[in-house]
Write a protein that holds these residues in place. Structure first.
Motif, mmCIF file in Angstrom:
data_model
loop_
_atom_site.group_PDB
_atom_site.id
_atom_site.type_symbol
_atom_site.label_atom_id
_atom_site.label_comp_id
_atom_site.label_asym_id
_atom_site.label_seq_id
_atom_site.Cartn_x
_atom_site.Cartn_y
_atom_site.Cartn_z
ATOM 1 N N LEU A 1 19.358 1.953 12.421
ATOM 2 C CA LEU A 1 18.544 0.732 12.399
ATOM 3 C C LEU A 1 17.140 1.010 12.936
ATOM 4 C CD1 LEU A 1 21.127 -1.900 13.730
ATOM 5 C CD2 LEU A 1 20.207 -1.750 11.404
ATOM 6 N N LEU A 2 17.065 1.773 14.010
ATOM 7 C CA LEU A 2 15.765 2.096 14.607
ATOM 8 C C LEU A 2 14.969 3.038 13.709
ATOM 9 C CD1 LEU A 2 16.972 2.452 18.285
ATOM 10 C CD2 LEU A 2 15.370 0.733 17.420
ATOM 11 N N GLU A 3 15.669 3.891 12.964
ATOM 12 C CA GLU A 3 14.972 4.738 12.000
ATOM 13 C C GLU A 3 14.341 3.879 10.909
ATOM 14 O OE1 GLU A 3 15.819 8.683 9.270
ATOM 15 O OE2 GLU A 3 17.297 7.070 9.299
ATOM 16 N N ARG A 4 15.073 2.866 10.440
ATOM 17 C CA ARG A 4 14.532 1.988 9.397
ATOM 18 C C ARG A 4 13.320 1.196 9.902
ATOM 19 N NH1 ARG A 4 20.106 1.391 7.720
ATOM 20 N NH2 ARG A 4 20.408 -0.566 8.842
ATOM 21 N N GLU A 5 13.274 0.951 11.191
ATOM 22 C CA GLU A 5 12.138 0.236 11.771
ATOM 23 C C GLU A 5 10.963 1.165 12.077
ATOM 24 O OE1 GLU A 5 13.311 -2.119 15.100
ATOM 25 O OE2 GLU A 5 14.801 -3.257 13.955
ATOM 26 N N GLY A 6 11.142 2.453 11.805
ATOM 27 C CA GLY A 6 10.053 3.399 12.010
ATOM 28 C C GLY A 6 9.878 3.853 13.433
ATOM 29 N N VAL A 7 10.901 3.651 14.264
ATOM 30 C CA VAL A 7 10.812 4.000 15.684
ATOM 31 C C VAL A 7 11.376 5.391 15.954
ATOM 32 C CG1 VAL A 7 11.493 3.299 18.014
ATOM 33 C CG2 VAL A 7 10.975 1.564 16.289
ATOM 34 N N LEU A 8 12.389 5.751 15.209
ATOM 35 C CA LEU A 8 13.019 7.064 15.337
ATOM 36 C C LEU A 8 12.915 7.817 14.022
ATOM 37 C CD1 LEU A 8 16.397 6.140 17.123
ATOM 38 C CD2 LEU A 8 14.258 6.848 18.200
ATOM 39 N N THR A 9 12.980 9.139 14.113
ATOM 40 C CA THR A 9 13.110 9.989 12.926
ATOM 41 C C THR A 9 14.359 10.836 13.105
ATOM 42 O OG1 THR A 9 10.731 10.091 12.515
ATOM 43 C CG2 THR A 9 12.080 11.825 11.550
ATOM 44 N N ILE A 10 15.196 10.882 12.068
ATOM 45 C CA ILE A 10 16.414 11.695 12.105
ATOM 46 C C ILE A 10 16.180 12.965 11.302
ATOM 47 C CG2 ILE A 10 18.859 11.797 11.517
ATOM 48 C CD1 ILE A 10 18.930 8.737 11.749
ATOM 49 N N TYR A 11 16.363 14.102 11.964
ATOM 50 C CA TYR A 11 16.192 15.401 11.314
ATOM 51 C C TYR A 11 17.567 16.027 11.100
ATOM 52 C CZ TYR A 11 11.333 14.953 12.827
ATOM 53 O OH TYR A 11 10.049 14.507 13.053
ATOM 54 N N PRO A 12 17.844 16.504 9.890
ATOM 55 C CA PRO A 12 19.138 17.161 9.622
ATOM 56 C C PRO A 12 19.384 18.306 10.599
ATOM 57 C CG PRO A 12 17.948 16.775 7.578
ATOM 58 C CD PRO A 12 16.993 16.455 8.691
ATOM 59 N N ALA A 13 20.573 18.331 11.143
ATOM 60 C CA ALA A 13 21.031 19.388 12.052
ATOM 61 C C ALA A 13 20.310 19.379 13.406
ATOM 62 C CB ALA A 13 20.870 20.772 11.411
ATOM 63 N N ARG A 14 19.364 18.453 13.601
ATOM 64 C CA ARG A 14 18.650 18.388 14.889
ATOM 65 C C ARG A 14 18.892 17.081 15.617
ATOM 66 N NH1 ARG A 14 12.583 19.139 14.231
ATOM 67 N NH2 ARG A 14 12.723 19.005 16.507
ATOM 68 N N GLY A 15 19.097 16.005 14.869
ATOM 69 C CA GLY A 15 19.330 14.724 15.505
ATOM 70 C C GLY A 15 18.134 13.794 15.427
ATOM 71 N N ALA A 16 18.174 12.756 16.240
ATOM 72 C CA ALA A 16 17.141 11.717 16.216
ATOM 73 C C ALA A 16 16.152 11.918 17.357
ATOM 74 C CB ALA A 16 17.784 10.340 16.326
ATOM 75 N N PHE A 17 14.872 11.624 17.058
ATOM 76 C CA PHE A 17 13.815 11.755 18.052
ATOM 77 C C PHE A 17 12.926 10.512 18.010
ATOM 78 C CE2 PHE A 17 15.255 15.973 17.208
ATOM 79 C CZ PHE A 17 15.065 16.695 18.378
ATOM 80 N N VAL A 18 12.410 10.130 19.179
ATOM 81 C CA VAL A 18 11.505 8.988 19.264
ATOM 82 C C VAL A 18 10.170 9.374 18.643
ATOM 83 C CG1 VAL A 18 10.324 7.374 20.805
ATOM 84 C CG2 VAL A 18 12.611 8.230 21.392
ATOM 85 N N ASN A 19 9.708 8.560 17.704
ATOM 86 C CA ASN A 19 8.438 8.848 17.048
ATOM 87 C C ASN A 19 7.267 8.719 18.012
ATOM 88 O OD1 ASN A 19 9.616 9.330 14.569
ATOM 89 N ND2 ASN A 19 9.313 7.249 13.822
#
Length: 216
Positions: free
Chosen positions: A50-68
């Motif tokens: 949900l936070l990725e869709r709001e542009g707050v997080l980015t999910i990278y394959p094999a690395r996980g989610a990071f705060v933009n």
């Protein structure tokens, strides 16, 4: 139940990002969040999406989610959208805001400013702008701005790093309130736009994106 846990995880992460518990660029680890909330990883994963869709997080394959990280372009875009919509809201709301509304909010500004209580001051700041949007009578605009407010809150929190920003913000808000009370729309809009642009300049100055004289 799953939905409730997703909401819990979403609110936990959202608040952590706003307050800086999860700073820009930091990883969001599903397991750590799940353990902190004592829930399974599935609702945490959904909250992250949900936070990725709001542009707050980015999910990278094999690395996980990071705060933009908010770039200068991001900050400018957020602030320009805010100016556009809040000036429209002010135009529609100015005759609906009561003297009692203004007296209450001005008193709250003065109390929190005198105490130099940033957290309480931030809440009054939010309440003031939310009052204008609520009074404009547009549910769609209210929904849009409340979505944008997530990003705006991130900017507000950084203002505490600027030792002069509370005093400047206090003066700016009193000017806006003054012209709303007088029902002088053009001056109220002018002061509102000046205030919102100062928020943008102050954030950029704090992050050394632009020379400090831009906020003079």
């Amino acid at each position: 139940m799953i939905l409730d846990r997703t909401t819990t995880a979403y609110r936990y992460l959202r608040n952590g990002i706003i307050t800086g518990e999860f700073p820009e660029g930091s990883p969001i680890r599903e397991m750590d969040v799940a353990e902190s909330l004592q829930i399974s990883r599935s609702p945490v994963r959904e909250a992250i999406r949900l936070l990725e869709r709001e542009g707050v997080l980015t999910i990278y394959p094999a690395r996980g989610a990071f705060v933009n990280t908010l770039t200068p372009h991001d900050v400018e875009e957020i602030c320009e959208l805010r100016i556009l919509h809040e000036l429209y809201a002010l135009e529609k709301a100015i005759k609906k805001i009561t003297v009692e509304d203004l007296e209450k909010i001005e008193a709250a500004f003065r109390i929190t400013y005198e105490r130099r209580d940033w957290d309480s001051y931030h809440q009054v700041d939010y309440d003031f702008h939310d009052l204008i949007v609520r009074k404009c009578g547009s549910p769609r605009l209210l929904s849009f701005i409340r979505t944008l407010n997530f990003q705006i809150e991130r900017l507000r929190r950084y203002m505490a790093q600027n030792p002069h920003r509370m005093e400047e913000s206090f003066r700016e808000h009193l000017q806006i309130i003054k012209y709303i009370r007088l029902c002088e729309l053009q001056m109220a809009k002018l002061e509102m736009e000046k205030h919102l642009r100062e928020v943008m300049f102050s954030y950029l100055e704090t992050h050394k994106f632009i020379p400090s004289e831009c906020n003079s």
